[in-house]
Design an enzyme around this catalytic site. Structure first.
Site, PDB file in Angstrom:
ATOM      1  CG  ASP A 293       1.810  -1.103  -1.451  1.00 28.65           C
ATOM      2  OD1 ASP A 293       1.373  -0.025  -1.913  1.00 28.65           O
ATOM      3  OD2 ASP A 293       1.287  -2.197  -1.728  1.00 28.65           O
TER       4      ASP A 293
HETATM    5  C1  BGC Z   1      -1.334  -0.894  -3.562  1.00 27.43           C
HETATM    6  C2  BGC Z   1      -0.277  -0.782  -4.620  1.00 27.43           C
HETATM    7  C3  BGC Z   1      -0.379   0.546  -5.321  1.00 27.43           C
HETATM    8  C4  BGC Z   1      -0.295   1.651  -4.294  1.00 27.43           C
HETATM    9  C5  BGC Z   1      -0.328   3.041  -4.880  1.00 27.43           C
HETATM   10  C6  BGC Z   1      -1.397   0.322  -2.667  1.00 27.43           C
HETATM   11  O1  BGC Z   1      -2.499   0.307  -1.821  1.00 27.43           O
HETATM   12  O2  BGC Z   1      -1.086  -2.045  -2.787  1.00 27.43           O
HETATM   13  O3  BGC Z   1      -0.376  -1.845  -5.524  1.00 27.43           O
HETATM   14  O4  BGC Z   1       0.642   0.665  -6.272  1.00 27.43           O
HETATM   15  O5  BGC Z   1      -1.391   1.511  -3.406  1.00 27.43           O
HETATM   16  O6  BGC Z   1      -1.560   3.381  -5.365  1.00 27.43           O
END
Ligand code: BGC
Length: 749
Positions: A293
């Site tokens: 993530d």
């Molecule tokens: C979130 C994810 C997301 C990623 C990319 C993160 O902060 O937890 O769900 O896919 O950002 O935008």
């Protein structure tokens, strides 16, 4: 040590016309040939190029050149092979521009992957996932994911960070809006449907979007409902509740999984080799791509299990996290680790192979643009057909929570309606959070829709109040409009920024003074129809008391205003259900239907039982609940065999009759209870549902089939078992279904 680059092979690459990489991995080749091609390609890669494949950067990094070493522009980083994928770069023009650099200027001409958060639609925004889950219609969720894929791929995107399949039982956690709610069975069917929808039948097809099941795992169990917080749970709960939707996504062919920000029982998920390499890859034999993530690799330092960036990178890579989303640790801090012999090259290679295999599966070595061009982008996005699908999806996701004296549907010849509230004309509240490329100017608000359908003269509007704060200066105007109208349509709830990531709340009440506005309007004596727009269960008992009818519209997507109109005036008979329990107050949280009985089940007449002294133990609205403009009767429950072996198929059927005056859909739900087992089991678990359409007076027999997977659970030794004994069946229109029967399962394991 990195392999030595063989100059003649490089030269061979340069000699090929177009993109040299076309020769490397052909999507239609056999898996064995693909593997061989990837190995050949890898034998030509430097360590920096390998780590570049594992490096994902954002659009910002490109714009500023921050991804490169000092002085390098983003373009230079691509040309140097320093990046394998991009996050959040959209649009044919930009993706093609960057891809062209990769496939013409980089040494090995390996195509880039473009990833984005296409969560509930791309330009045509659909209802938020929690709303769609409540449709109890996986085929519809599949269709909207398909449309999202058609649009996003036309815009140059290859890879979406969806579906979010986290089980969520704590509505304080803002991210409940992104998933399918509290139940692993519904969540699994929705997860699989969305994966099928995004990916289509064949990943090489130009409109197929690689899906990512996220966030692996137990992210929804954040302590205190506070985002990113730790999760602790029994292995049984992990395997029986939180993992099944991931397994369903994997079985549906999900090409990728995202690690979650949380720790689980002391191990941050970005370093959880037991669950990533162990469970996902070895036990489940899944060979897809694991992405971190956002800065998740770097955050291993904050978790306190890594001393420095290189440590964090090594732990994540060893655990099986292939792609480093924006920490830039793999690319910048791991070369040292590998060349010093600390981190075996084989660990890097395993991840590089998975990245390249994914690019190959998508056909990017054959066509790095995946068929995206300006004409296709123009033709595929926000079509009339997509808008129709969004309206249909929203109508199928709206839940009717209360309807006294048939306050709804409204008569079409009604005189004048007062449209009131901070969300009556707020385009962003149609889109909700993670709107993809959704634009407020495309969204139809309820006010706009009602003005169009009823004519401006029959619609009065007053905002009444804001979402937050205690300003009452708009109350008088709102009350005046209410008094001069036949009905009040009150649009209240949460702003989109109040749910999703980093939007945990400690209260589930209507924010600001919206309740006070509802009370002021109710005092006029006019019927108040309250329509909620929000992303989480709210404790809206008082709002229900002040209203004749209560409608949960969630964040319904760009066609939300029209769909709400369809429901209010009866063109659509609402049938959606709650995919997550609504508590009476925040103190009841976590509250979910599949709870355990305890040694002292709640009993109003006995003090020393499991309950509260200041609020009932029951929810405000249970899971699976939702009303219709018609009514349904259940009878004739039949259980085919009184006794059945664990491996046998049990058939259960019930007659459902539409006893009202209108046609409508009913969500027929089957719940199971394992009465006695070696470990405690939930009081009931959803194990089947069917959304059926019945004309007024029509009756249909609905049949369910149960089998081993419906009786099985993890015992104390973590064996997945079926224990002989009695199972109760409950069938009806919500998790509080009362029609029941039972049968015996006769054999074990
Ligand atoms: C979130 C994810 C997301 C990623 C990319 C993160 O902060 O937890 O769900 O896919 O950002 O935008």
């Amino acid at each position: 040590m990195s392999r030595v680059v063989i100059p003649s092979l490089v030269a061979f690459g340069l000699l090929l016309p177009g993109y040299a990489s076309a020769a490397e991995c052909n999507a239609s080749a056999t898996p064995a040939r693909q593997k061989a091609a990837i190995h050949t390609l890898m034998s030509r890669m430097t360590l920096a190029e390998k780590l570049g494949q594992l490096n994902q950067i954002g659009r910002q990094a490109v714009a500023t050149g921050a991804a490169g070493t000092q002085g390098q522009s983003g373009d230079d980083v691509i040309a140097a092979g320093g990046v394998g994928s991009f996050l959040g770069v959209r649009g044919v023009a930009e993706t093609r521009h960057l891809q062209e650099i990769a496939v013409t200027r980089s040494r090995l001409k390996i195509p880039l992957l473009f990833a984005d958060d296409v969560i509930h639609g791309y330009r045509t925004t659909f209802p938020v996932p929690l709303a769609e889950a409540g449709s109890f219609d996986p085929e519809m969720a599949e269709r909207s994911a398909r449309i999202a894929a058609v649009e996003a791929t036309a815009s140059g995107i290859h890879w979406t960070y969806a579906p979010m399949v986290d089980i969520a039982r704590d509505p304080r956690w803002g991210r409940v809006v992104e998933g399918s709610g509290e139940d692993p069975y519904l969540g699994s069917l929705m997860a699989a449907a969305r994966v099928r929808g995004f990916q289509g039948r064949d990943l090489t097809a130009h409109d197929s979007l690689l899906a990512t099941a996220k966030h692996f795992v137990a992210y929804g169990a954040a302590e205190g409902g506070r985002d990113y917080n730790i999760a602790s749970m029994s292995p049984q709960t992990l395997h029986d509740v939180y993992l099944p939707p991931f397994k369903a996504a994997v079985d549906a062919g999900a090409g990728s999984i995202m690690a979650s920000f949380n720790e689980l029982d002391g191990t941050p998920m970005h370093a959880n080799g037991a669950l990533i390499n162990g469970l996902l890859r070895k036990q489940w034999r899944w060979n897809g791509l694991v992405v971190s993530d956002y800065t998740g690799v770097m955050e291993l330092m904050h978790h306190g299990i890594a001393d420095n960036r290189a440590d964090a990178g090594e732990r994540a890579l060893r655990a099986g996290v292939d792609v480093d989303m924006v920490s830039e640790i793999y690319a910048k801090d791991l070369p040292q680790r590998v060349s010093s012999g600390h981190l075996p090259l084989a660990v890097v290679d395993a991840s590089v192979e998975r990245v390249l295999a994914t690019k190959c599966r998508l056909g990017l070595f054959d066509d790095p643009y995946h068929g995206a061009d300006v004409a296709r982008e123009r033709a595929s996005i926000l079509t009339a057909e997509h808008r129709r699908a969004a309206r249909d999806a929203a109508g199928r996701s709206i839940v009717l929570l209360k309807n006294t004296q048939e306050a709804l549907p409204l008569r079409k010849d009604i005189g004048k309606v007062a449209v009131i509230g901070p969300l009556a004309d707020e385009p962003w509240a149609m889109l909700g959070n993670w709107p993809g490329d959704g634009k407020p100017e495309d969204a139809v608000t309820p006010l706009a829709a009602l003005k169009k359908s009823l004519g401006e003269r029959r619609v009065a509007y007053a905002r009444g109040t804001g979402l937050l704060g205690d300003d009452r200066s708009g109350f008088d105007a709102a009350v005046a409009e209410a008094k001069s109208s036949d009905v009040v349509l009150l649009f209240v709830g949460e702003g989109p920024e109040m749910s999703a990531e980093a939007a945990s709340r400690s209260s589930l009440d209507l924010p600001g003074n919206q309740q006070a506005l509802a009370d002021a309007l109710a005092a006029t004596g006019k019927p108040v129809i309250a329509i909620l727009l929000n992303g989480r269960p709210l404790s809206v008992g008082k709002l229900a008391d002040a209203s004749s009818a209560l409608v949960e519209a969630w964040f319904p997507g760009i066609e939300g205003g029209n769909a709400i109109g369809d429901v209010l005036f009866g063109d659509v008979n609402p049938a959606a259900r709650l995919a997550i329990t609504f508590p009476r107050n925040v103190g009841q949280v976590p509250i979910y239907y599949a709870h355990k009985n305890t040694g002292r089940p709640p009993n109003a007449g006995e003090k020393y039982t499991s309950k509260y002294i200041d609020v009932p133990w029951t929810p405000l609205y249970p899971f699976g609940f939702g009303l219709s403009y018609t009514t349904f009767r259940y009878d004739g429950l039949k259980i085919a065999s009184p006794r059945i072996a664990a491996n046998g198929r049990q058939k259960v059927s019930v007659a459902v009759t539409n006893t009202g005056k209108r046609a409508g859909d009913e969500v027929v739900q089957l719940y199971l209870r394992d009465e006695v087992a070696s470990v405690t089991r939930p009081l009931r678990q959803l194990r089947g549902f069917r959304r059926i359409h019945l004309d007024a007076g029509e009756s249909r027999v609905v049949e369910f089939e149960l089998g081993r997977e419906d009786y099985a659970f993890h015992d104390a030794a973590m064996h997945k078992v079926v224990e002989p004994g009695r199972f109760d069946v409950f069938i009806g229109g919500s998790s509080e279904a009362t029609l029941s029967g039972s049968f015996e399962v006769t054999a074990g394991r």
